[in-house]
Design a protein around this motif. Structure first.
Motif, PDB file in Angstrom:
ATOM      1  N   ALA A 158       0.622  -1.164  -0.091  1.00 49.95           N
ATOM      2  CA  ALA A 158       0.018   0.064   0.077  1.00 49.95           C
ATOM      3  C   ALA A 158       1.020   1.204  -0.196  1.00 49.95           C
ATOM      4  O   ALA A 158       0.387   2.190  -0.472  1.00 49.95           O
ATOM      5  N   ASP A 159       2.108   1.280   0.388  1.00 51.55           N
ATOM      6  CA  ASP A 159       3.018   2.508   0.582  1.00 51.55           C
ATOM      7  C   ASP A 159       3.910   2.639  -0.539  1.00 51.55           C
ATOM      8  O   ASP A 159       4.430   3.498  -0.694  1.00 51.55           O
ATOM      9  N   THR A 160       3.885   1.670  -1.557  1.00 50.17           N
ATOM     10  CA  THR A 160       4.830   1.744  -2.552  1.00 50.17           C
ATOM     11  C   THR A 160       3.759   1.954  -4.030  1.00 50.17           C
ATOM     12  O   THR A 160       4.480   2.410  -5.165  1.00 50.17           O
ATOM     13  N   VAL A 161       2.702   2.110  -3.719  1.00 45.63           N
ATOM     14  CA  VAL A 161       1.786   2.522  -4.759  1.00 45.63           C
ATOM     15  C   VAL A 161       2.055   3.939  -5.547  1.00 45.63           C
ATOM     16  O   VAL A 161       2.268   4.796  -4.629  1.00 45.63           O
ATOM     17  N   VAL A 162       2.166   4.139  -6.731  1.00 46.82           N
ATOM     18  CA  VAL A 162       2.543   5.236  -7.333  1.00 46.82           C
ATOM     19  C   VAL A 162       1.150   5.708  -8.120  1.00 46.82           C
ATOM     20  O   VAL A 162       0.757   5.437  -9.069  1.00 46.82           O
ATOM     21  N   ILE A 163       0.581   6.816  -7.418  1.00 45.35           N
ATOM     22  CA  ILE A 163      -0.733   7.302  -8.023  1.00 45.35           C
ATOM     23  C   ILE A 163      -0.446   8.232  -9.240  1.00 45.35           C
ATOM     24  O   ILE A 163       0.290   9.269  -9.076  1.00 45.35           O
ATOM     25  N   PRO A 164      -1.049   7.951 -10.261  1.00 46.86           N
ATOM     26  CA  PRO A 164      -0.742   8.746 -11.666  1.00 46.86           C
ATOM     27  C   PRO A 164      -1.158  10.180 -11.285  1.00 46.86           C
ATOM     28  O   PRO A 164      -2.009  10.381 -10.714  1.00 46.86           O
ATOM     29  N   ARG A 165      -0.509  11.117 -12.036  1.00 47.94           N
ATOM     30  CA  ARG A 165      -0.738  12.279 -12.048  1.00 47.94           C
ATOM     31  C   ARG A 165      -2.278  12.771 -12.437  1.00 47.94           C
ATOM     32  O   ARG A 165      -2.727  12.111 -13.427  1.00 47.94           O
ATOM     33  N   GLY A 166      -2.801  13.397 -11.691  1.00 49.25           N
ATOM     34  CA  GLY A 166      -4.382  13.602 -12.133  1.00 49.25           C
ATOM     35  C   GLY A 166      -5.295  12.564 -11.981  1.00 49.25           C
ATOM     36  O   GLY A 166      -6.594  12.816 -12.369  1.00 49.25           O
ATOM     37  N   ALA A 167      -4.966  11.786 -11.071  1.00 53.09           N
ATOM     38  CA  ALA A 167      -5.863  10.301 -10.968  1.00 53.09           C
ATOM     39  C   ALA A 167      -6.987  10.797  -9.901  1.00 53.09           C
ATOM     40  O   ALA A 167      -6.854  11.770  -9.456  1.00 53.09           O
ATOM     41  N   ASP A 168      -7.979   9.864 -10.235  1.00 57.33           N
ATOM     42  CA  ASP A 168      -9.268  10.039  -9.115  1.00 57.33           C
ATOM     43  C   ASP A 168      -8.789   9.864  -7.790  1.00 57.33           C
ATOM     44  O   ASP A 168      -8.552   8.305  -7.498  1.00 57.33           O
ATOM     45  N   GLN A 169      -8.427  10.424  -6.938  1.00 55.41           N
ATOM     46  CA  GLN A 169      -7.532  10.339  -5.677  1.00 55.41           C
ATOM     47  C   GLN A 169      -8.618   9.321  -4.700  1.00 55.41           C
ATOM     48  O   GLN A 169      -7.972   8.708  -4.074  1.00 55.41           O
ATOM     49  N   ALA A 170     -10.030   9.559  -4.701  1.00 51.22           N
ATOM     50  CA  ALA A 170     -10.850   9.108  -3.624  1.00 51.22           C
ATOM     51  C   ALA A 170     -10.798   7.583  -4.276  1.00 51.22           C
ATOM     52  O   ALA A 170     -11.014   6.592  -3.484  1.00 51.22           O
ATOM     53  N   ALA A 171     -10.816   7.059  -5.571  1.00 53.26           N
ATOM     54  CA  ALA A 171     -10.888   5.692  -5.998  1.00 53.26           C
ATOM     55  C   ALA A 171      -9.520   5.140  -5.769  1.00 53.26           C
ATOM     56  O   ALA A 171      -9.520   3.965  -5.082  1.00 53.26           O
ATOM     57  N   TRP A 172      -8.448   5.894  -6.062  1.00 50.70           N
ATOM     58  CA  TRP A 172      -7.108   5.091  -5.433  1.00 50.70           C
ATOM     59  C   TRP A 172      -7.017   5.108  -4.123  1.00 50.70           C
ATOM     60  O   TRP A 172      -6.436   4.265  -3.554  1.00 50.70           O
ATOM     61  N   ASP A 173      -7.441   5.913  -3.264  1.00 52.55           N
ATOM     62  CA  ASP A 173      -7.208   5.948  -1.797  1.00 52.55           C
ATOM     63  C   ASP A 173      -8.008   4.687  -1.339  1.00 52.55           C
ATOM     64  O   ASP A 173      -7.573   3.685  -0.449  1.00 52.55           O
ATOM     65  N   ALA A 174      -9.345   4.461  -1.916  1.00 54.41           N
ATOM     66  CA  ALA A 174     -10.243   3.166  -1.733  1.00 54.41           C
ATOM     67  C   ALA A 174      -9.376   1.862  -1.987  1.00 54.41           C
ATOM     68  O   ALA A 174      -9.496   0.975  -1.501  1.00 54.41           O
TER      69      ALA A 174
END
Length: 320
Positions: A158-174
């Motif tokens: 969970a700590d190494t995931v790279v969230i893409p720029r401009g991604a849906d933050q809520a969806a990625w957090d979930a």
């Protein structure tokens, strides 16, 4: 010997090793680099006989210092898998020889037979290839080796995931919250562990698209024992990035229609689907480069990141 090799000639020590595993009177007449590999250099060797006939072999060599420490494990896994697959309904190369510790070669290497056919990554015809891929993966999972390969490993956390720029933050957090949970219980299966269109060879006739068939499955270096959902999820992710998020969801359905069994509950399925999608977030550049080299020039790193974001969001909407 004619050499057509964009990444450099095969080292003499390795050539000598290959030659020792040829038939009497055979010799290497051509060497050609094969594209698409990420961790190892791949070469097709054309072998000539005294009567003028030829056959092809494939040489896999781990040259990059980053991957060499893993070579012994990966090559031993692949050699064991190729031996297991001989005579089964799963089309794969035949093992010729393996030198996992570079005891005889310049680099850790494996020599195998060449499987005719080609990878197909185009959007056109994906609806025909999807059920073929599903049936092939069901056949792989039906194998019951006398000696199980090593248990699967997932390196993403969970700590190494790279969230893409401009991604849906809520969806990625979930989604990240999903993989913080313990892995669901599962019934173990023989896994390819990198089953996706780039590792499947097709015989495609432009005149008869409905006659398309799979003639080979390659790259067995990550063979593992684990949940069928993990293999299915990996192919889903790749299909989503190649062709759009909907195709990722459709592959899981096709797998079940082909007779495959996935986790019983939606939450368990979501865990494996999300885990593989998030794992890809750390490797977008590595994943997308071979696709562009294969002709999908539009699949830039940014485009693939955007598709991954859309896929993760779709998973959380559809299964979350």
């Amino acid at each position: 010997m004619s050499k057509h090799d964009e990444v450099g000639a095969v080292r003499p020590l390795t050539l000598a090793w290959v030659t020792r595993h040829l038939e009497v009177g055979e010799r290497i007449v051509r060497i050609e680099a094969l594209r698409g590999g990420i961790t190892a250099e791949m070469r097709r060797l054309t072998i000539g006989a005294r009567d003028g006939s030829t056959r092809d072999l494939v040489l896999r060599s781990f040259v990059d210092p980053f991957y060499v420490p893993h070579a012994e494990d990966w090559l031993n896994r692949e050699a064991a898998a190729l031996s297991l697959l001989t005579g089964t309904d799963v089309p794969a190369p035949g093992l010729v020889a393996v030198d996992p510790t570079a005891a005889h070669c310049a680099h850790p290497s494996l020599l195998m037979t060449h499987v005719p056919g080609r990878t197909v990554l185009d959007d056109e015809g994906v609806e025909t290839r999807l059920p073929l891929l599903a049936r092939q993966l069901v056949a792989i999972h039906a194998l019951r080796p006398a000696e199980r390969p090593k248990e699967y490993v997932t390196l993403t956390t969970a700590d190494t995931v790279v969230i893409p720029r401009g991604a849906d933050q809520a969806a990625w957090d979930a989604a990240i919250a999903v993989i913080r949970r313990p892995a669901p219980p599962y019934e173990g299966r023989f896994l390819h562990r990198d089953f996706q269109p780039g590792n499947v060879l097709f015989d495609v006739s432009p005149a008869r698209p409905t006659g398309t068939r799979i003639v080979g499955v390659v790259d067995w270096a990550a063979t593992s024992w684990g949940p069928a959902d993990l293999d299915v999820a990996h192919c889903c992710t790749n299909l989503a990035l190649l062709h759009g998020p909907a195709w990722g969801l459709r592959f899981a359905q096709a797998y079940e229609q082909a007779g495959g069994r996935l986790a019983a509950s939606a939450s368990e399925r979501l865990y494996w689907q999300v885990r593989d999608g998030l794992a890809c977030s750390e490797e977008v550049r590595l994943v997308s480069q071979p696709w562009r080299e294969a002709g999908r020039a539009e699949l830039t790193t940014r485009v693939v990141e955007e598709r991954l974001d859309a896929y993760v969001s779709t998973l959380m909407d559809a299964l979350g």
